[in-house]
Design a protein around this motif. Sequence first.
Motif, PDB file in Angstrom:
ATOM      1  N   GLY A  16       0.808  -1.212   0.000  1.00  0.00           N
ATOM      2  CA  GLY A  16       0.000   0.000   0.000  1.00  0.00           C
ATOM      3  C   GLY A  16       0.840   1.259   0.000  1.00  0.00           C
ATOM      4  N   LEU A  17       1.908   1.263   0.780  1.00  0.00           N
ATOM      5  CA  LEU A  17       2.801   2.418   0.819  1.00  0.00           C
ATOM      6  C   LEU A  17       3.529   2.580  -0.509  1.00  0.00           C
ATOM      7  CD1 LEU A  17       4.191   4.759   2.189  1.00  0.00           C
ATOM      8  CD2 LEU A  17       5.728   3.138   3.320  1.00  0.00           C
ATOM      9  N   ALA A  18       3.946   1.479  -1.108  1.00  0.00           N
ATOM     10  CA  ALA A  18       4.606   1.547  -2.417  1.00  0.00           C
ATOM     11  C   ALA A  18       3.663   2.122  -3.462  1.00  0.00           C
ATOM     12  CB  ALA A  18       5.087   0.163  -2.841  1.00  0.00           C
ATOM     13  N   VAL A  19       2.382   1.769  -3.384  1.00  0.00           N
ATOM     14  CA  VAL A  19       1.396   2.319  -4.309  1.00  0.00           C
ATOM     15  C   VAL A  19       1.246   3.821  -4.093  1.00  0.00           C
ATOM     16  CG1 VAL A  19      -1.043   2.292  -4.983  1.00  0.00           C
ATOM     17  CG2 VAL A  19       0.149   0.141  -4.532  1.00  0.00           C
ATOM     18  N   ALA A  20       1.191   4.231  -2.826  1.00  0.00           N
ATOM     19  CA  ALA A  20       1.073   5.659  -2.517  1.00  0.00           C
ATOM     20  C   ALA A  20       2.263   6.432  -3.066  1.00  0.00           C
ATOM     21  CB  ALA A  20       0.957   5.861  -1.004  1.00  0.00           C
ATOM     22  N   GLU A  21       3.450   5.902  -2.899  1.00  0.00           N
ATOM     23  CA  GLU A  21       4.662   6.556  -3.409  1.00  0.00           C
ATOM     24  C   GLU A  21       4.614   6.666  -4.932  1.00  0.00           C
ATOM     25  OE1 GLU A  21       7.812   5.104   0.050  1.00  0.00           O
ATOM     26  OE2 GLU A  21       7.531   3.909  -1.768  1.00  0.00           O
ATOM     27  N   THR A  22       4.223   5.585  -5.578  1.00  0.00           N
ATOM     28  CA  THR A  22       4.216   5.563  -7.046  1.00  0.00           C
ATOM     29  C   THR A  22       3.171   6.513  -7.619  1.00  0.00           C
ATOM     30  OG1 THR A  22       5.018   3.281  -7.086  1.00  0.00           O
ATOM     31  CG2 THR A  22       3.903   4.078  -9.064  1.00  0.00           C
ATOM     32  N   LEU A  23       1.946   6.436  -7.121  1.00  0.00           N
ATOM     33  CA  LEU A  23       0.897   7.317  -7.633  1.00  0.00           C
ATOM     34  C   LEU A  23       1.181   8.775  -7.264  1.00  0.00           C
ATOM     35  CD1 LEU A  23      -2.409   5.300  -7.080  1.00  0.00           C
ATOM     36  CD2 LEU A  23      -0.904   5.372  -9.086  1.00  0.00           C
ATOM     37  N   GLY A  24       1.745   8.982  -6.084  1.00  0.00           N
ATOM     38  CA  GLY A  24       2.083  10.333  -5.657  1.00  0.00           C
ATOM     39  C   GLY A  24       3.084  10.990  -6.590  1.00  0.00           C
ATOM     40  N   ARG A  25       4.063  10.221  -7.029  1.00  0.00           N
ATOM     41  CA  ARG A  25       5.060  10.758  -7.958  1.00  0.00           C
ATOM     42  C   ARG A  25       4.448  11.035  -9.332  1.00  0.00           C
ATOM     43  NH1 ARG A  25       8.432   6.551  -5.659  1.00  0.00           N
ATOM     44  NH2 ARG A  25       9.824   7.458  -4.080  1.00  0.00           N
ATOM     45  N   GLU A  26       3.321  10.404  -9.606  1.00  0.00           N
ATOM     46  CA  GLU A  26       2.660  10.599 -10.894  1.00  0.00           C
ATOM     47  C   GLU A  26       1.610  11.706 -10.846  1.00  0.00           C
ATOM     48  OE1 GLU A  26       1.264   6.707 -11.887  1.00  0.00           O
ATOM     49  OE2 GLU A  26       3.286   5.949 -12.289  1.00  0.00           O
ATOM     50  N   GLY A  27       1.562  12.428  -9.722  1.00  0.00           N
ATOM     51  CA  GLY A  27       0.705  13.596  -9.644  1.00  0.00           C
ATOM     52  C   GLY A  27      -0.586  13.441  -8.890  1.00  0.00           C
ATOM     53  N   TYR A  28      -0.842  12.271  -8.363  1.00  0.00           N
ATOM     54  CA  TYR A  28      -2.033  12.087  -7.545  1.00  0.00           C
ATOM     55  C   TYR A  28      -1.855  12.725  -6.168  1.00  0.00           C
ATOM     56  CZ  TYR A  28      -4.316   8.514 -10.486  1.00  0.00           C
ATOM     57  OH  TYR A  28      -4.951   7.852 -11.500  1.00  0.00           O
ATOM     58  N   LYS A  29      -2.934  13.228  -5.628  1.00  0.00           N
ATOM     59  CA  LYS A  29      -2.989  13.466  -4.192  1.00  0.00           C
ATOM     60  C   LYS A  29      -3.357  12.119  -3.587  1.00  0.00           C
ATOM     61  CE  LYS A  29      -5.118  15.983  -0.404  1.00  0.00           C
ATOM     62  NZ  LYS A  29      -3.881  16.626   0.069  1.00  0.00           N
ATOM     63  N   VAL A  30      -2.480  11.572  -2.761  1.00  0.00           N
ATOM     64  CA  VAL A  30      -2.721  10.241  -2.221  1.00  0.00           C
ATOM     65  C   VAL A  30      -3.259  10.352  -0.802  1.00  0.00           C
ATOM     66  CG1 VAL A  30      -1.123   9.001  -3.711  1.00  0.00           C
ATOM     67  CG2 VAL A  30      -0.252  10.048  -1.628  1.00  0.00           C
ATOM     68  N   ILE A  31      -4.377   9.704  -0.590  1.00  0.00           N
ATOM     69  CA  ILE A  31      -4.999   9.679   0.727  1.00  0.00           C
ATOM     70  C   ILE A  31      -4.788   8.294   1.308  1.00  0.00           C
ATOM     71  CG2 ILE A  31      -7.141   9.940   2.012  1.00  0.00           C
ATOM     72  CD1 ILE A  31      -8.048  11.912  -0.111  1.00  0.00           C
ATOM     73  N   LEU A  32      -3.972   8.249   2.349  1.00  0.00           N
ATOM     74  CA  LEU A  32      -3.606   6.983   2.960  1.00  0.00           C
ATOM     75  C   LEU A  32      -4.564   6.664   4.099  1.00  0.00           C
ATOM     76  CD1 LEU A  32      -0.947   8.220   1.658  1.00  0.00           C
ATOM     77  CD2 LEU A  32       0.299   6.783   3.281  1.00  0.00           C
ATOM     78  N   ASN A  33      -5.058   5.460   4.090  1.00  0.00           N
ATOM     79  CA  ASN A  33      -5.839   4.951   5.210  1.00  0.00           C
ATOM     80  C   ASN A  33      -4.964   3.992   6.015  1.00  0.00           C
ATOM     81  OD1 ASN A  33      -7.331   1.974   5.488  1.00  0.00           O
ATOM     82  ND2 ASN A  33      -8.228   3.597   6.746  1.00  0.00           N
ATOM     83  N   GLY A  34      -5.075   4.080   7.338  1.00  0.00           N
ATOM     84  CA  GLY A  34      -4.348   3.159   8.201  1.00  0.00           C
ATOM     85  C   GLY A  34      -5.020   3.069   9.550  1.00  0.00           C
TER      86      GLY A  34
END
Length: 248
Positions: A16-34
Amino acid sequence: MENKIALITGATRGIGLAVAETLGREGYKVILNGLLEDEGQKVVTDLKNNGIDAELYICDVTDEKAVDKMVNEIGTKYGHIDTVINNAGGLGGREKFEGMTTEFYRRVMALNLDSTLFVTRAAIPYLKNSKNLPSIINYTSIAAYNGGGPGAGVYSAAKGAVLTMTRSMAKELIAYGIRVNAISPGTIDTAFHSATNKDIMESWKSGIAIGRFGESKEVADIISFLVSEKASYLVGEVIQINGGQAYL
């Protein structure tokens, strides 16, 4: 074009964190749930320090009311959600069917199947508002196909249900332009397998054609593809990410 919003459940570690990092670098605002505030805030701070627009929501995704509250807050704040990554899940431990407690059964099903339904259902109205090729990514597993390892029977059943649910959702939601697909990871080198004996894990490599475990980033890259315009004609698909583990 409006900012792209990605909601990623179980995103403070592992895949999940790897996905957040990847999408974040592609311009998404990433909303992490935990689940853990301190851990989550540290992760968000690290992401922000690396130029990624990130936000944290603490919520147990097996709690229907809590999920509705979280998703509605996000949707109301931004007016839309573009991508939902139903990453939260796990073995929940290992128990054989003989002697398995009902509490264990329900906990594993809730973590893997109920959470997928709760988050998706709450997010649909906001995905409908997206102008950025909205999509949902669910997580099934190689266990859905081979029945899982020792004591993972209920986990495999839950992931089998997620697979079927993905295809049902895909047929229903494509009418609104929302694509639903799934990934099916094999053995990925994360803390997910912390309940598994290390010697047993090493023995699994002989059953993986590529001869090693997968990495979280390799899963994240496939998700990046699936939510992009490059995958605009993929609907109800399940992508195997297992290094050939299914073929030996």
